[in-house]
Scaffold this motif. Structure first.
Motif, PDB file in Angstrom:
ATOM      1  N   UNK A  75      74.688  73.107  12.491  1.00 46.04           N
ATOM      2  CA  UNK A  75      73.917  71.876  12.320  1.00 46.04           C
ATOM      3  C   UNK A  75      72.422  72.166  12.411  1.00 46.04           C
ATOM      4  N   UNK A  76      72.032  73.011  13.343  1.00 43.29           N
ATOM      5  CA  UNK A  76      70.619  73.379  13.449  1.00 43.29           C
ATOM      6  C   UNK A  76      70.126  74.157  12.246  1.00 43.29           C
ATOM      7  N   UNK A  77      70.940  75.097  11.765  1.00 43.69           N
ATOM      8  CA  UNK A  77      70.544  75.893  10.600  1.00 43.69           C
ATOM      9  C   UNK A  77      70.435  75.006   9.364  1.00 43.69           C
ATOM     10  N   UNK A  78      71.394  74.104   9.166  1.00 40.86           N
ATOM     11  CA  UNK A  78      71.332  73.206   8.012  1.00 40.86           C
ATOM     12  C   UNK A  78      70.117  72.284   8.093  1.00 40.86           C
ATOM     13  N   UNK A  79      69.804  71.798   9.273  1.00 41.15           N
ATOM     14  CA  UNK A  79      68.629  70.953   9.437  1.00 41.15           C
ATOM     15  C   UNK A  79      67.359  71.735   9.138  1.00 41.15           C
ATOM     16  N   UNK A  80      67.259  72.954   9.648  1.00 39.12           N
ATOM     17  CA  UNK A  80      66.100  73.795   9.370  1.00 39.12           C
ATOM     18  C   UNK A  80      66.001  74.107   7.880  1.00 39.12           C
ATOM     19  N   UNK A  81      67.129  74.386   7.247  1.00 37.27           N
ATOM     20  CA  UNK A  81      67.143  74.657   5.813  1.00 37.27           C
ATOM     21  C   UNK A  81      66.665  73.447   5.019  1.00 37.27           C
ATOM     22  N   UNK A  82      67.111  72.267   5.404  1.00 34.86           N
ATOM     23  CA  UNK A  82      66.657  71.064   4.713  1.00 34.86           C
ATOM     24  C   UNK A  82      65.157  70.851   4.890  1.00 34.86           C
ATOM     25  N   UNK A 119      78.961  66.295   9.619  1.00 30.30           N
ATOM     26  CA  UNK A 119      79.869  65.267  10.120  1.00 30.30           C
ATOM     27  C   UNK A 119      81.308  65.777  10.148  1.00 30.30           C
ATOM     28  N   UNK A 120      81.714  66.538   9.122  1.00 26.52           N
ATOM     29  CA  UNK A 120      83.067  67.096   9.107  1.00 26.52           C
ATOM     30  C   UNK A 120      83.264  68.093  10.243  1.00 26.52           C
ATOM     31  N   UNK A 121      82.261  68.904  10.502  1.00 25.45           N
ATOM     32  CA  UNK A 121      82.379  69.858  11.610  1.00 25.45           C
ATOM     33  C   UNK A 121      82.481  69.143  12.949  1.00 25.45           C
ATOM     34  N   UNK A 122      81.671  68.112  13.157  1.00 24.88           N
ATOM     35  CA  UNK A 122      81.749  67.386  14.414  1.00 24.88           C
ATOM     36  C   UNK A 122      83.096  66.671  14.552  1.00 24.88           C
ATOM     37  N   UNK A 171      74.750  68.363   3.140  1.00 25.23           N
ATOM     38  CA  UNK A 171      74.584  68.952   4.471  1.00 25.23           C
ATOM     39  C   UNK A 171      75.053  67.998   5.558  1.00 25.23           C
ATOM     40  N   UNK A 172      74.700  66.721   5.446  1.00 21.62           N
ATOM     41  CA  UNK A 172      75.130  65.761   6.457  1.00 21.62           C
ATOM     42  C   UNK A 172      76.640  65.560   6.431  1.00 21.62           C
ATOM     43  N   UNK A 173      77.246  65.625   5.240  1.00 21.40           N
ATOM     44  CA  UNK A 173      78.703  65.523   5.163  1.00 21.40           C
ATOM     45  C   UNK A 173      79.362  66.731   5.836  1.00 21.40           C
ATOM     46  N   UNK A 174      78.808  67.917   5.616  1.00 19.79           N
ATOM     47  CA  UNK A 174      79.356  69.106   6.271  1.00 19.79           C
ATOM     48  C   UNK A 174      79.204  69.041   7.782  1.00 19.79           C
TER      49      UNK A 174
END
Length: 137
Positions: free
Chosen positions: A111-118, A77-80, A72-75
């Motif tokens: 990023x918010x959705x991935x953080x919430x999912x984690x 970072x790639x988006x940013x 998730x963090x790699x995704x």
């Protein structure tokens, strides 16, 4: 205060009360009932998921959680990084500024959705580990 403005004030308050009673109250009641039903269903699914995962013992939940977090963090970072390159090179035209704006919103939303999912997955795995420990004892 004269008689005419008093009548207008009373009539407007009666009309606004009728509008609230007829239109807004049923909508708010429906929304609240939907939230209560959906919340109960989500909570029951959450608890069921914890017990289902606890029944499958000897799973490497810490490894799964670490893998998901790194992915998730790699995704993110790639988006940013893609967003930074779009803003840096392609914002000369009006269309590209619009695309960059949409991509910016998409980046922050994902990023918010991935953080919430984690966070949700971490809480499920934490509950699973606690229940598994009590099953093992």
């Amino acid at each position: 205060m004269d008689n005419k403005s008093l009548k207008i004030g009373i009539i407007s308050s009666i009309i606004s009360s009728i509008i609230v009673i007829i239109f807004i109250n049923p909508i708010l009641s429906f929304v609240w009932n939907a939230i209560v039903v959906l919340g109960g269903t989500v909570h029951q699914g959450y608890v069921d998921r914890i017990y289902r995962n606890a029944a499958l013992t000897d799973r490497n939940v810490i490894g799964q959680m670490t893998f998901l977090a790194v992915l998730a963090f790699a995704l993110i970072a790639a988006q940013f990084a893609m967003f930074a390159s779009i803003n840096w090179h392609l914002t000369s035209s009006r269309l590209m500024r619009g695309i960059a704006r949409v991509f910016n919103v998409w980046t922050w939303l994902s990023a918010g959705v991935l953080t919430l999912l984690l966070l949700v997955l971490f809480s499920i795995y934490q509950g699973t580990m606690e229940i598994s420990a009590s099953f093992t004892q």
